[in-house]
Design a protein around this motif. Structure first.
Motif, PDB file in Angstrom:
ATOM      1  N   THR A 134       0.812  -1.216   0.000  1.00  0.00           N
ATOM      2  CA  THR A 134       0.000   0.000   0.000  1.00  0.00           C
ATOM      3  C   THR A 134       0.846   1.267   0.000  1.00  0.00           C
ATOM      4  N   ASN A 135       0.246   2.366  -0.447  1.00  0.00           N
ATOM      5  CA  ASN A 135       0.918   3.663  -0.384  1.00  0.00           C
ATOM      6  C   ASN A 135       1.033   4.155   1.062  1.00  0.00           C
ATOM      7  N   GLU A 136       0.118   3.706   1.912  1.00  0.00           N
ATOM      8  CA  GLU A 136       0.195   4.032   3.334  1.00  0.00           C
ATOM      9  C   GLU A 136       1.521   3.529   3.911  1.00  0.00           C
ATOM     10  N   TRP A 137       1.859   2.282   3.561  1.00  0.00           N
ATOM     11  CA  TRP A 137       3.141   1.724   4.017  1.00  0.00           C
ATOM     12  C   TRP A 137       4.314   2.488   3.420  1.00  0.00           C
ATOM     13  N   LEU A 138       4.220   2.820   2.136  1.00  0.00           N
ATOM     14  CA  LEU A 138       5.315   3.516   1.451  1.00  0.00           C
ATOM     15  C   LEU A 138       5.643   4.837   2.156  1.00  0.00           C
ATOM     16  N   ILE A 139       4.605   5.576   2.494  1.00  0.00           N
ATOM     17  CA  ILE A 139       4.794   6.866   3.187  1.00  0.00           C
ATOM     18  C   ILE A 139       5.407   6.645   4.574  1.00  0.00           C
ATOM     19  N   ALA A 140       4.874   5.655   5.300  1.00  0.00           N
ATOM     20  CA  ALA A 140       5.375   5.372   6.647  1.00  0.00           C
ATOM     21  C   ALA A 140       6.836   4.936   6.621  1.00  0.00           C
ATOM     22  N   PHE A 141       7.172   4.112   5.648  1.00  0.00           N
ATOM     23  CA  PHE A 141       8.549   3.623   5.522  1.00  0.00           C
ATOM     24  C   PHE A 141       9.514   4.776   5.268  1.00  0.00           C
ATOM     25  N   LYS A 142       9.160   5.632   4.324  1.00  0.00           N
ATOM     26  CA  LYS A 142      10.044   6.752   3.974  1.00  0.00           C
ATOM     27  C   LYS A 142      10.168   7.747   5.128  1.00  0.00           C
ATOM     28  N   GLN A 143       9.093   7.912   5.908  1.00  0.00           N
ATOM     29  CA  GLN A 143       9.145   8.833   7.049  1.00  0.00           C
ATOM     30  C   GLN A 143      10.122   8.343   8.120  1.00  0.00           C
ATOM     31  N   LYS A 144      10.256   7.037   8.246  1.00  0.00           N
ATOM     32  CA  LYS A 144      11.179   6.493   9.244  1.00  0.00           C
ATOM     33  C   LYS A 144      12.632   6.852   8.938  1.00  0.00           C
ATOM     34  N   PHE A 145      12.920   7.112   7.671  1.00  0.00           N
ATOM     35  CA  PHE A 145      14.295   7.416   7.269  1.00  0.00           C
ATOM     36  C   PHE A 145      14.450   8.881   6.851  1.00  0.00           C
ATOM     37  N   ASP A 146      13.470   9.687   7.222  1.00  0.00           N
ATOM     38  CA  ASP A 146      13.476  11.097   6.815  1.00  0.00           C
ATOM     39  C   ASP A 146      14.607  11.864   7.511  1.00  0.00           C
ATOM     40  N   MET A 147      15.461  12.495   6.719  1.00  0.00           N
ATOM     41  CA  MET A 147      16.539  13.322   7.261  1.00  0.00           C
ATOM     42  C   MET A 147      16.444  14.768   6.774  1.00  0.00           C
ATOM     43  N   GLY A 148      15.305  15.074   6.140  1.00  0.00           N
ATOM     44  CA  GLY A 148      15.126  16.424   5.637  1.00  0.00           C
ATOM     45  C   GLY A 148      14.998  16.442   4.132  1.00  0.00           C
ATOM     46  N   SER A 149      14.621  17.614   3.611  1.00  0.00           N
ATOM     47  CA  SER A 149      14.371  17.733   2.171  1.00  0.00           C
ATOM     48  C   SER A 149      15.390  18.624   1.464  1.00  0.00           C
ATOM     49  N   GLY A 150      16.458  18.955   2.130  1.00  0.00           N
ATOM     50  CA  GLY A 150      17.475  19.822   1.517  1.00  0.00           C
ATOM     51  C   GLY A 150      18.187  19.136   0.371  1.00  0.00           C
ATOM     52  N   PRO A 151      18.856  19.929  -0.498  1.00  0.00           N
ATOM     53  CA  PRO A 151      19.558  19.362  -1.656  1.00  0.00           C
ATOM     54  C   PRO A 151      20.655  18.380  -1.270  1.00  0.00           C
ATOM     55  N   GLU A 152      21.228  18.545  -0.081  1.00  0.00           N
ATOM     56  CA  GLU A 152      22.297  17.640   0.344  1.00  0.00           C
ATOM     57  C   GLU A 152      21.782  16.227   0.621  1.00  0.00           C
ATOM     58  N   PHE A 153      20.431  16.075   0.751  1.00  0.00           N
ATOM     59  CA  PHE A 153      19.841  14.761   1.027  1.00  0.00           C
ATOM     60  C   PHE A 153      19.164  14.162  -0.213  1.00  0.00           C
ATOM     61  N   ALA A 154      19.344  14.783  -1.356  1.00  0.00           N
ATOM     62  CA  ALA A 154      18.643  14.340  -2.570  1.00  0.00           C
ATOM     63  C   ALA A 154      18.995  12.895  -2.931  1.00  0.00           C
ATOM     64  N   THR A 155      20.293  12.578  -2.926  1.00  0.00           N
ATOM     65  CA  THR A 155      20.718  11.219  -3.275  1.00  0.00           C
ATOM     66  C   THR A 155      20.233  10.211  -2.246  1.00  0.00           C
ATOM     67  N   TYR A 156      20.341  10.581  -0.966  1.00  0.00           N
ATOM     68  CA  TYR A 156      19.890   9.708   0.122  1.00  0.00           C
ATOM     69  C   TYR A 156      18.393   9.425   0.002  1.00  0.00           C
ATOM     70  N   ASN A 157      17.598  10.465  -0.220  1.00  0.00           N
ATOM     71  CA  ASN A 157      16.145  10.300  -0.343  1.00  0.00           C
ATOM     72  C   ASN A 157      15.777   9.456  -1.546  1.00  0.00           C
ATOM     73  N   ALA A 158      16.531   9.626  -2.636  1.00  0.00           N
ATOM     74  CA  ALA A 158      16.280   8.827  -3.843  1.00  0.00           C
ATOM     75  C   ALA A 158      16.549   7.352  -3.573  1.00  0.00           C
ATOM     76  N   LEU A 159      17.598   7.060  -2.797  1.00  0.00           N
ATOM     77  CA  LEU A 159      17.914   5.673  -2.460  1.00  0.00           C
ATOM     78  C   LEU A 159      16.823   5.055  -1.588  1.00  0.00           C
ATOM     79  N   VAL A 160      16.361   5.792  -0.586  1.00  0.00           N
ATOM     80  CA  VAL A 160      15.293   5.298   0.288  1.00  0.00           C
ATOM     81  C   VAL A 160      14.028   5.023  -0.528  1.00  0.00           C
ATOM     82  N   HIS A 161      13.709   5.933  -1.452  1.00  0.00           N
ATOM     83  CA  HIS A 161      12.526   5.755  -2.299  1.00  0.00           C
ATOM     84  C   HIS A 161      12.680   4.514  -3.177  1.00  0.00           C
ATOM     85  N   TRP A 162      13.866   4.305  -3.729  1.00  0.00           N
ATOM     86  CA  TRP A 162      14.131   3.144  -4.595  1.00  0.00           C
ATOM     87  C   TRP A 162      13.950   1.844  -3.818  1.00  0.00           C
TER      88      TRP A 162
END
Length: 232
Positions: A134-162
Protein backbone atom coordinates in the motif's frame (compact mmCIF):
# COMPACT_ATOMS: atom_id res chain seq x y z
CA UNK A 1 10.97 -16.52 -29.66
CA UNK A 2 9.44 -14.01 -32.02
CA UNK A 3 11.49 -11.35 -30.23
CA UNK A 4 14.51 -13.00 -31.88
CA UNK A 5 12.80 -14.49 -34.94
CA UNK A 6 10.59 -11.77 -36.39
CA UNK A 7 7.52 -13.21 -38.12
CA UNK A 8 7.53 -16.47 -36.16
CA UNK A 9 4.05 -17.38 -34.92
CA UNK A 10 2.29 -20.30 -33.25
CA UNK A 11 1.23 -22.21 -36.42
CA UNK A 12 4.78 -22.06 -37.79
CA UNK A 13 6.23 -23.13 -34.45
CA UNK A 14 3.83 -26.08 -34.15
CA UNK A 15 4.75 -27.16 -37.69
CA UNK A 16 8.20 -28.09 -36.36
CA UNK A 17 6.66 -31.36 -35.12
CA UNK A 18 5.87 -32.45 -38.69
CA UNK A 19 9.40 -32.12 -40.06
CA UNK A 20 12.45 -34.31 -39.55
CA UNK A 21 14.97 -32.06 -41.28
CA UNK A 22 15.71 -28.37 -40.94
CA UNK A 23 16.03 -28.03 -44.73
CA UNK A 24 12.50 -29.25 -45.48
CA UNK A 25 11.05 -27.04 -42.75
CA UNK A 26 12.82 -23.95 -44.12
CA UNK A 27 11.68 -24.75 -47.66
CA UNK A 28 8.10 -24.32 -46.47
CA UNK A 29 8.43 -21.62 -43.81
CA UNK A 30 11.87 -20.06 -44.15
CA UNK A 31 10.62 -16.96 -45.97
CA UNK A 32 8.06 -16.20 -43.26
CA UNK A 33 10.42 -15.42 -40.36
CA UNK A 34 13.96 -14.23 -39.74
CA UNK A 35 16.99 -15.46 -37.77
CA UNK A 36 16.53 -19.19 -38.48
CA UNK A 37 19.68 -20.12 -36.57
CA UNK A 38 18.11 -19.02 -33.29
CA UNK A 39 15.28 -21.52 -33.71
CA UNK A 40 17.61 -24.42 -34.49
CA UNK A 41 20.34 -23.73 -31.94
CA UNK A 42 19.94 -24.22 -28.20
CA UNK A 43 21.35 -21.87 -25.58
CA UNK A 44 24.56 -23.93 -25.38
CA UNK A 45 25.15 -23.38 -29.10
CA UNK A 46 24.24 -26.95 -30.06
CA UNK A 47 22.18 -27.65 -33.22
CA UNK A 48 18.56 -28.78 -32.94
CA UNK A 49 16.48 -30.83 -35.37
CA UNK A 50 12.90 -29.55 -35.84
CA UNK A 51 11.24 -32.04 -33.46
CA UNK A 52 13.80 -31.41 -30.73
CA UNK A 53 13.63 -27.66 -31.32
CA UNK A 54 9.88 -27.77 -30.68
CA UNK A 55 10.27 -29.61 -27.38
CA UNK A 56 13.29 -27.58 -26.29
CA UNK A 57 11.81 -24.11 -26.89
CA UNK A 58 8.40 -25.16 -25.60
CA UNK A 59 10.07 -25.65 -22.20
CA UNK A 60 12.94 -23.17 -22.35
CA UNK A 61 11.06 -20.20 -23.79
CA UNK A 62 7.48 -21.28 -23.10
CA UNK A 63 7.08 -22.94 -19.72
CA UNK A 64 9.91 -20.90 -18.20
CA UNK A 65 8.33 -17.68 -19.46
CA UNK A 66 5.09 -18.64 -17.77
CA UNK A 67 6.83 -19.09 -14.43
CA UNK A 68 9.00 -16.03 -14.93
CA UNK A 69 6.18 -13.66 -15.84
CA UNK A 70 3.39 -14.67 -13.47
CA UNK A 71 5.69 -14.74 -10.45
CA UNK A 72 7.46 -11.47 -11.21
CA UNK A 73 5.54 -9.49 -13.87
CA UNK A 74 8.64 -9.40 -16.09
CA UNK A 75 10.76 -11.72 -18.28
CA UNK A 76 14.09 -10.83 -16.67
CA UNK A 77 15.34 -14.40 -16.18
CA UNK A 78 14.38 -15.44 -19.72
CA UNK A 79 15.98 -12.29 -21.12
CA UNK A 80 19.21 -13.06 -19.29
CA UNK A 81 19.28 -16.67 -20.52
CA UNK A 82 18.51 -15.57 -24.08
CA UNK A 83 21.20 -12.87 -23.98
CA UNK A 84 18.72 -10.06 -24.61
CA UNK A 85 19.28 -6.39 -23.97
CA UNK A 86 16.97 -4.53 -21.58
CA UNK A 87 15.10 -3.13 -24.60
CA UNK A 88 14.54 -6.55 -26.17
CA UNK A 89 13.46 -8.03 -22.82
CA UNK A 90 10.93 -5.21 -22.51
CA UNK A 91 9.66 -5.90 -26.04
CA UNK A 92 9.31 -9.64 -25.33
CA UNK A 93 7.48 -8.89 -22.07
CA UNK A 94 5.02 -6.62 -23.86
CA UNK A 95 4.46 -9.27 -26.56
CA UNK A 96 3.75 -11.81 -23.83
CA UNK A 97 1.28 -9.47 -22.10
CA UNK A 98 -0.55 -8.83 -25.37
CA UNK A 99 -0.82 -12.57 -26.03
CA UNK A 100 -2.39 -13.23 -22.62
CA UNK A 101 -4.31 -9.98 -22.21
CA UNK A 102 -7.19 -11.46 -20.19
CA UNK A 103 -4.83 -13.03 -17.64
CA UNK A 104 -2.82 -9.80 -17.55
CA UNK A 105 -5.96 -7.82 -16.73
CA UNK A 106 -6.57 -10.27 -13.86
CA UNK A 107 -2.99 -9.82 -12.59
CA UNK A 108 -3.25 -6.03 -12.71
CA UNK A 109 -6.58 -6.24 -10.86
CA UNK A 110 -4.97 -8.27 -8.06
CA UNK A 111 -2.13 -5.73 -7.78
CA UNK A 112 -4.63 -2.85 -7.60
CA UNK A 113 -6.64 -4.69 -4.96
CA UNK A 114 -3.67 -5.39 -2.67
CA UNK A 115 -2.31 -1.87 -3.21
CA UNK A 116 -5.66 -0.50 -2.07
CA UNK A 117 -6.51 -2.90 0.77
CA UNK A 118 -3.20 -4.47 1.76
CA UNK A 119 -4.76 -7.94 1.65
CA UNK A 120 -6.00 -10.57 -0.83
CA UNK A 121 -8.56 -13.29 -0.06
CA UNK A 122 -7.91 -16.81 -1.32
CA UNK A 123 -10.69 -19.09 -2.62
CA UNK A 124 -10.66 -21.22 0.55
CA UNK A 125 -11.24 -18.19 2.80
CA UNK A 126 -7.64 -17.67 3.90
CA UNK A 127 -6.10 -14.26 3.37
CA UNK A 128 -2.64 -12.93 2.68
CA UNK A 129 -1.82 -9.58 4.27
CA UNK A 130 0.75 -7.42 2.48
CA UNK A 131 0.72 -3.95 4.03
CA UNK A 132 3.93 -3.20 2.14
CA UNK A 133 1.85 -3.17 -1.06
CA UNK A 134 0.00 0.00 0.00
CA UNK A 135 0.92 3.66 -0.38
CA UNK A 136 0.20 4.03 3.33
CA UNK A 137 3.14 1.72 4.02
CA UNK A 138 5.31 3.52 1.45
CA UNK A 139 4.79 6.87 3.19
CA UNK A 140 5.37 5.37 6.65
CA UNK A 141 8.55 3.62 5.52
CA UNK A 142 10.04 6.75 3.97
CA UNK A 143 9.15 8.83 7.05
CA UNK A 144 11.18 6.49 9.24
CA UNK A 145 14.29 7.42 7.27
CA UNK A 146 13.48 11.10 6.81
CA UNK A 147 16.54 13.32 7.26
CA UNK A 148 15.13 16.42 5.64
CA UNK A 149 14.37 17.73 2.17
CA UNK A 150 17.47 19.82 1.52
CA UNK A 151 19.56 19.36 -1.66
CA UNK A 152 22.30 17.64 0.34
CA UNK A 153 19.84 14.76 1.03
CA UNK A 154 18.64 14.34 -2.57
CA UNK A 155 20.72 11.22 -3.28
CA UNK A 156 19.89 9.71 0.12
CA UNK A 157 16.15 10.30 -0.34
CA UNK A 158 16.28 8.83 -3.84
CA UNK A 159 17.91 5.67 -2.46
CA UNK A 160 15.29 5.30 0.29
CA UNK A 161 12.53 5.76 -2.30
CA UNK A 162 14.13 3.14 -4.60
CA UNK A 163 14.35 0.61 -1.74
CA UNK A 164 10.73 1.29 -0.75
CA UNK A 165 9.48 0.80 -4.33
CA UNK A 166 11.41 -2.48 -4.62
CA UNK A 167 9.79 -3.80 -1.43
CA UNK A 168 6.36 -2.61 -2.61
CA UNK A 169 6.81 -4.28 -6.01
CA UNK A 170 7.76 -7.52 -4.26
CA UNK A 171 4.59 -7.32 -2.16
CA UNK A 172 2.52 -6.88 -5.34
CA UNK A 173 4.12 -10.01 -6.82
CA UNK A 174 3.59 -11.93 -3.58
CA UNK A 175 -0.13 -11.13 -3.72
CA UNK A 176 -0.40 -12.50 -7.26
CA UNK A 177 1.65 -15.57 -6.28
CA UNK A 178 -0.64 -16.15 -3.29
CA UNK A 179 -3.70 -16.10 -5.55
CA UNK A 180 -2.14 -18.50 -8.08
CA UNK A 181 -0.79 -21.00 -5.57
CA UNK A 182 -3.64 -20.47 -3.11
CA UNK A 183 -6.13 -21.39 -5.83
CA UNK A 184 -4.12 -24.53 -6.67
CA UNK A 185 -4.07 -25.42 -2.96
CA UNK A 186 -7.84 -24.97 -2.75
CA UNK A 187 -8.39 -27.31 -5.70
CA UNK A 188 -6.01 -29.89 -4.20
CA UNK A 189 -7.77 -29.79 -0.81
CA UNK A 190 -11.22 -30.07 -2.39
CA UNK A 191 -10.00 -33.02 -4.46
CA UNK A 192 -8.65 -34.74 -1.36
CA UNK A 193 -12.04 -34.35 0.36
CA UNK A 194 -13.87 -35.75 -2.71
CA UNK A 195 -11.54 -38.76 -2.88
CA UNK A 196 -12.00 -39.47 0.82
CA UNK A 197 -15.78 -39.29 0.39
CA UNK A 198 -15.60 -41.71 -2.55
CA UNK A 199 -13.45 -44.12 -0.48
CA UNK A 200 -16.11 -44.07 2.24
CA UNK A 201 -18.82 -44.88 -0.33
CA UNK A 202 -16.75 -47.89 -1.48
CA UNK A 203 -16.30 -49.09 2.09
CA UNK A 204 -12.53 -48.56 2.04
CA UNK A 205 -10.47 -47.59 5.07
CA UNK A 206 -6.87 -46.46 5.53
CA UNK A 207 -5.64 -50.08 5.25
CA UNK A 208 -6.70 -50.09 1.60
CA UNK A 209 -5.93 -46.52 0.52
CA UNK A 210 -4.78 -43.36 2.26
CA UNK A 211 -3.59 -39.90 1.38
CA UNK A 212 0.13 -39.63 2.11
CA UNK A 213 1.06 -36.07 1.21
CA UNK A 214 0.12 -33.17 -1.08
CA UNK A 215 3.00 -31.95 -3.27
CA UNK A 216 2.13 -28.64 -4.96
CA UNK A 217 -0.77 -29.56 -7.29
CA UNK A 218 -0.37 -33.33 -6.82
CA UNK A 219 -1.91 -35.66 -4.26
CA UNK A 220 0.11 -38.77 -3.39
CA UNK A 221 -1.86 -41.81 -2.24
CA UNK A 222 -0.74 -45.16 -0.92
CA UNK A 223 -2.94 -48.07 -2.02
CA UNK A 224 -3.02 -51.80 -1.43
CA UNK A 225 -1.71 -53.58 -4.58
CA UNK A 226 -4.91 -55.64 -4.93
CA UNK A 227 -6.98 -52.45 -5.36
CA UNK A 228 -4.80 -50.40 -7.71
CA UNK A 229 -7.14 -50.57 -10.72
CA UNK A 230 -10.19 -49.69 -8.65
CA UNK A 231 -8.25 -46.89 -7.02
CA UNK A 232 -7.31 -45.38 -10.38
Amino acid sequence: LAADCEGLNEPIFKALQKHEKVETFLEEFGAKFTNHDRLFTNLKGEPLEPGKAYKYWRTEAGKNSNFNYWFSGWLATIGERMGWSQEKTKMATEMYRDRFSVAEAWRVGIVEQVARNGVVHLPDGHRRVRWEATNEWLIAFKQKFDMGSGPEFATYNALVHWIAKKIQKRAHNQAVNAMVQGTCATIAKRTAIRVMARMKEMGWDFRIMRLMVPIHADLVFSIHPQHVLEGI
